[in-house]
Design a protein around this motif. Structure first.
Motif, short mmCIF file in Angstrom:
data_model
loop_
_atom_site.label_atom_id
_atom_site.label_comp_id
_atom_site.label_asym_id
_atom_site.label_seq_id
_atom_site.Cartn_x
_atom_site.Cartn_y
_atom_site.Cartn_z
N ILE A 33 -2.80 -0.33 -8.05
CA ILE A 33 -1.42 -0.02 -7.69
C ILE A 33 -0.55 -1.14 -8.24
O ILE A 33 -0.78 -2.32 -7.95
CB ILE A 33 -1.21 0.08 -6.16
CG1 ILE A 33 -2.15 1.13 -5.56
CG2 ILE A 33 0.24 0.41 -5.84
CD1 ILE A 33 -1.85 2.54 -5.99
N GLU A 40 0.64 4.20 -9.87
CA GLU A 40 -0.82 4.05 -9.88
C GLU A 40 -1.30 3.79 -11.30
O GLU A 40 -0.85 4.42 -12.25
CB GLU A 40 -1.48 5.32 -9.34
CG GLU A 40 -3.00 5.27 -9.33
CD GLU A 40 -3.63 6.55 -8.82
OE1 GLU A 40 -3.68 6.73 -7.59
OE2 GLU A 40 -4.05 7.38 -9.66
N GLN A 62 0.81 8.26 -12.70
CA GLN A 62 -0.16 7.21 -12.98
C GLN A 62 -0.08 6.78 -14.44
O GLN A 62 0.33 7.55 -15.32
CB GLN A 62 -1.58 7.66 -12.65
CG GLN A 62 -2.11 8.78 -13.51
CD GLN A 62 -3.48 9.27 -13.09
OE1 GLN A 62 -4.09 10.05 -13.81
NE2 GLN A 62 -3.99 8.84 -11.94
#
Length: 366
Positions: free
Chosen positions: A11, A21, A64
């Protein structure tokens, strides 16, 4: 069948507290994950940005960065002592709401005040290593956290090495289990941050250092290995009628009356002082326990059977330890002495008092 996909998650936070992420897959894990260290600041470029599939989303993150061997990572010097990061923690008193719910996990903040013995157990038909750590919050409420397998080789070792200085941890995506009440445990997606440089952790560390005498008393009393009703009782606790109790239920709450006036019993058994398992050893004789494998003296422990009664039926139950002594109004040693002298315990007043009282009970059907 294809080769299982390996992944390593991170993270990342920026100076404004925004989060994203990071994830590394398969062969890139060995090449790239060792470059990234917790609490360090980096400039990252050439990472693939993509949405996280809904079934893999955690912590409300939807995007992410996929880090590969083509990603450029440069460490940046950082003089800031405190990271501009805030987490949402579950209160210890709220953990019971998540007990044995495999669809939900929690984040908790606590100071580690003690570590129990590391053990090897059989879990899901395979051998696993586990060690329990005692977490404490500023309300002086302890809860046990079990670290499993790979967590012991990394974060577990770091925690043990820092025990003398009361390390503060943030345990993320932790499961709440029903072990002697409320307990916590890691699973594959958990993360343990040890002494993170964030404001809440620093404040808790300072609180612990100001209250070392209190913490030492908690460790010496070992109340954390006992059932704690303060953490197990919900504010809107629902109860079960005795007629609806089944052996498949893990634990339940009932409202019932106690009675044991008609049950002939001795109210104690000889036990290992360490693990409370029954033994044939004589009082105060040291022996090697078959259960905990440690050498301790044999001591009496209070135990007796009761009938629990409500408007729908009756069910037998057994009560152990300090709770049994409080209900009986005699210690295990006193019960043993009466038994050895062939003298009945004077329980007339206890039986009379119980007839007029209703109890809220947390029981485990067997």
């Amino acid at each position: 069948m294809g080769t299982p996909t390996k992944k390593h998650k991170f993270i990342f936070y920026d100076s404004e507290g925004s989060r994203v992420e990071g994830i590394i897959f398969n062969d890139d894990i060995h090449r790239m994950s060792q470059i990234l260290q917790v609490y360090k600041k980096y400039k990252i470029s050439n990472a693939e940005v993509r949405p996280i599939p809904s079934k893999f989303q955690t912590s409300e993150l939807t995007v992410q960065w996929v880090i590969s061997s083509r990603t450029v990572i440069d460490e940046i010097a950082d003089d800031d002592e405190i990271m501009p990061v805030k987490f949402c923690y579950s209160k210890f008193t709220d953990l019971v709401q998540y007990m044995d719910d495999k669809t939900r996990s929690v984040d908790v903040l606590g100071v580690v005040i003690s570590a129990l013995e590391r053990k090897t157990v059989i879990k899901n038909s395979r051998q696993s290593d586990v060690q329990k750590f005692v977490l404490l919050n500023e309300e002086s409420q302890p809860v046990l956290l079990s670290l499993w397998d790979t967590f012991l080789g990394n974060e577990g070792q770091e925690i043990v090495s820092k025990l003398h200085s009361y390390p503060v941890i943030i345990a993320r995506r932790i499961r709440v289990n029903n072990y002697n009440g409320v307990a916590l445990g890691t699973w594959f997606d958990s993360a343990i941050l040890v002494d993170p440089p964030i404001q809440e952790a620093r404040e808790l560390k300072n609180w612990a250092l100001r209250n070392t005498k209190l913490i030492k008393e908690i460790v010496e009393k070992k109340d954390y290995i006992k059932y704690n009703p303060q953490l197990s009782l919900k504010s809107d606790q629902k109860t079960t009628w005795i007629c609806n109790i089944t052996s498949s239920q893990k634990t339940i709450w009932v409202k019932a009356q106690f009675s044991f006036e008609h049950i002939f019993q001795k109210y104690w058994y000889m036990s290992c002082k360490n693990c409370c398992r029954a033994t044939a050893a004589d009082y105060q004789i040291e022996f090697t326990c078959n259960s905990c494998k440690e050498r301790h003296p044999a001591v009496p422990r209070c135990r007796f059977d009761v009938d629990l009664t409500d408007d729908t039926g009756v069910i037998p139950a057994s009560i152990f330890g300090e709770l049994a002594e409080r209900l009986l109004t005699f210690s295990a040693l006193e019960a043993m002495q009466h038994f050895n002298e062939n003298v009945e315990l004077p329980l007339e007043f206890v039986h009379k008092e119980l007839k007029s009282k209703m109890f809220l009970l947390h029981i485990k059907p067997v």
